[in-house]
Design an enzyme around this catalytic site. Structure first.
Site, PDB file in Angstrom:
ATOM      1  N   ARG A  41       0.827  -1.218   0.000  1.00 36.72           N
ATOM      2  CA  ARG A  41       0.000   0.000   0.000  1.00 36.72           C
ATOM      3  C   ARG A  41       0.860   1.266   0.000  1.00 36.72           C
ATOM      4  O   ARG A  41       0.479   2.263  -0.613  1.00 36.72           O
ATOM      5  CB  ARG A  41      -0.954  -0.007   1.193  1.00 36.72           C
ATOM      6  CG  ARG A  41      -2.106  -0.975   0.982  1.00 36.72           C
ATOM      7  CD  ARG A  41      -3.014  -1.033   2.183  1.00 36.72           C
ATOM      8  NE  ARG A  41      -4.206  -1.811   1.878  1.00 36.72           N
ATOM      9  CZ  ARG A  41      -5.052  -2.251   2.787  1.00 36.72           C
ATOM     10  NH1 ARG A  41      -4.849  -1.961   4.063  1.00 36.72           N
ATOM     11  NH2 ARG A  41      -6.110  -2.947   2.438  1.00 36.72           N
ATOM     12  N   LYS A 198     -19.878 -18.404   2.355  1.00 38.51           N
ATOM     13  CA  LYS A 198     -21.304 -18.213   2.614  1.00 38.51           C
ATOM     14  C   LYS A 198     -22.025 -17.413   1.541  1.00 38.51           C
ATOM     15  O   LYS A 198     -21.545 -16.364   1.110  1.00 38.51           O
ATOM     16  CB  LYS A 198     -21.494 -17.493   3.949  1.00 38.51           C
ATOM     17  CG  LYS A 198     -21.074 -18.321   5.151  1.00 38.51           C
ATOM     18  CD  LYS A 198     -21.353 -17.563   6.423  1.00 38.51           C
ATOM     19  CE  LYS A 198     -21.088 -18.425   7.650  1.00 38.51           C
ATOM     20  NZ  LYS A 198     -21.387 -17.687   8.873  1.00 38.51           N
ATOM     21  N   GLY A 351      -9.243 -10.405  -0.439  1.00 43.21           N
ATOM     22  CA  GLY A 351      -8.017 -10.939   0.152  1.00 43.21           C
ATOM     23  C   GLY A 351      -7.623 -12.328  -0.315  1.00 43.21           C
ATOM     24  O   GLY A 351      -6.482 -12.574  -0.713  1.00 43.21           O
ATOM     25  N   GLY A 374     -13.352  -4.262   0.984  1.00 46.53           N
ATOM     26  CA  GLY A 374     -14.753  -3.883   1.208  1.00 46.53           C
ATOM     27  C   GLY A 374     -15.295  -2.991   0.112  1.00 46.53           C
ATOM     28  O   GLY A 374     -16.444  -3.143  -0.329  1.00 46.53           O
TER      29      GLY A 374
END
Length: 397
Positions: A41, A198, A351, A374
């Site tokens: 980053r 999920k 990720g 996100g």
């Protein structure tokens, strides 16, 4: 999406002698001794900083690091290690400035790092007074932190609202371009891979993509729920039986448009979830009651690989099996290699996806690797990110 870009301002000669405030994403992992363990980053933030410096700007950079308590400084929350690493990458001294909200002294051609922005009271809740104070520090605000673009905070939204000029840095601009290329104006067929444990965590993404993509490849625990929806037995595999209806709705929504959700034809099963568990390839119709599905089988992998190679655009979020275990990595490996060999424009994020890309060494063959977990997921859900919204509003004047 119409936004102002830092490179446009530089080209127009509008950065010289201006105070430039860059919101970067320097939230890097550290060990217990405070040493940076992975600096991607920081390296990714360098082009924006160098662009502003070379153009003669007086540059201030800030970022969050971890989850500090607002108003309470602790040494582990400090950007000091980041200032050191940034200095090494820029080849110059990068002073760290604390308590900077009420004023910063920086000259054209200089750069300073402003201490962890989440230490400022009101940052998380985008307090207007704080936002106006920060906006007063600069002539140009540059948002270059895609990883925070889905949050409306002081340094990601409020400052952009009140700064004289608000623009996107090269990293954020590249994300916007890649997302538009993949989702707004894709070369078809557009295939999306959505995998994970999920359905519930990715249901809104599946529903959003089902309206747009030509093929929706599901993997991991998500695929197991879709197998149940297709009437197949999955033994003791991870699944969410209460979401079979939602999975059927996604399949029907796709079918209504002549698109499909490929259901695995064969799978790799084991009796236990372990790296050394013996792996068996079975037809999807032959899964025993005590089997756990841990990967897609070779037939399914070959079919999906052929589809990916023929695609115009590929969006990839999630591995299709337990790729961390050697015996159950072949499906994810086949998908990764197919994306690498495909002439399609590919965008990947999340990720686990980045870990798979690194494991199979295909970084150079993926069209665009998204840095924001996100934020990337919210884009796939069809949401307009706050950072994009305020920058396009400001560009429209």
């Amino acid at each position: 999406m119409n936004i102002l870009r830092l490179e446009d301002l530089v080209a127009q000669g509008k950065v010289a002698n201006q105070r430039v405030f860059i919101r970067a994403d320097l939230n890097v992992p550290q060990d217990e001794a405070g040493h940076i363990t992975e600096d991607t980053r920081i390296r990714a933030s360098v082009p924006a900083i160098e662009m502003a410096l070379k153009a003669g700007g007086a540059v201030m950079v800030t970022s969050h690091l971890g989850r500090p308590t607002e108003g309470e400084f602790k040494p582990e929350d400090s950007l000091a290690p980041v200032a050191k690493r940034l200095g090494e990458l820029l080849g110059r001294d990068v002073p760290l400035v604390s308590n900077w909200v009420d004023g910063v002294t920086v000259q054209p051609g200089q750069v300073v790092l402003l201490e962890n922005c989440r230490l400022n009271k009101g940052e998380k809740k985008n307090n207007e007074e704080l936002a106006r104070k920060m906006a007063a520090l600069c002539d140009i605000f540059v948002h270059d932190a895609f990883g925070t673009a889905h949050r409306a905070e002081g340094t990601t939204y409020g400052i952009a609202q009140f700064a004289k000029v608000a623009c996107a840095g090269p990293l954020l601009a590249a994300e916007i371009d890649a997302i538009n290329k993949a989702l707004a104006n894709p070369k078809r067929p557009l295939l999306a891979i959505v995998a994970g444990s999920k359905v519930s965590t990715k249901l809104t993404i599946l529903e959003s993509l089902a309206k747009n993509v030509d093929g929706l490849i599901v993997g991991g625990g998500i695929a197991n729920t879709f197998m149940l929806a297709a009437g197949l037995k999955i033994g003791k595999s991870l699944a969410e039986p209460d979401l079979i209806g939602a999975a059927k709705a996604v399949i029907d929504s796709m079918a209504a448009r002549g698109a499909n959700v490929p259901i695995p034809e064969d799978v790799v099963v084991a009796k236990t979830f372990a790296a050394d568990a013996p792996a068996t390839v079975k037809a999807a119709t032959d899964v025993a009651d005590d089997d756990m599905i841990l990967d897609i089988g070779p037939k399914t992998a070959a079919k999906l690989a052929a589809q990916l190679k023929a695609a115009g655009t590929v969006v990839w979020n999630g591995p299709v099996g337990v790729f961390e275990f050697e015996a159950f990595e072949q499906g994810t490996k086949a998908i990764a290699q197919a994306i690498a060999e495909s002439s399609a424009f590919s965008i990947a994020g999340g990720g686990d996806t980045l870990a798979a890309i690194a494991k199979y060494g295909i970084e150079k063959q993926v069209g665009y690797i998204s840095t924001g977990g996100g934020a990337f997921l919210e884009v796939l859900e069809g949401k307009t990110l706050p950072a994009f919204e305020i920058l396009s509003k400001r560009a429209a004047g």
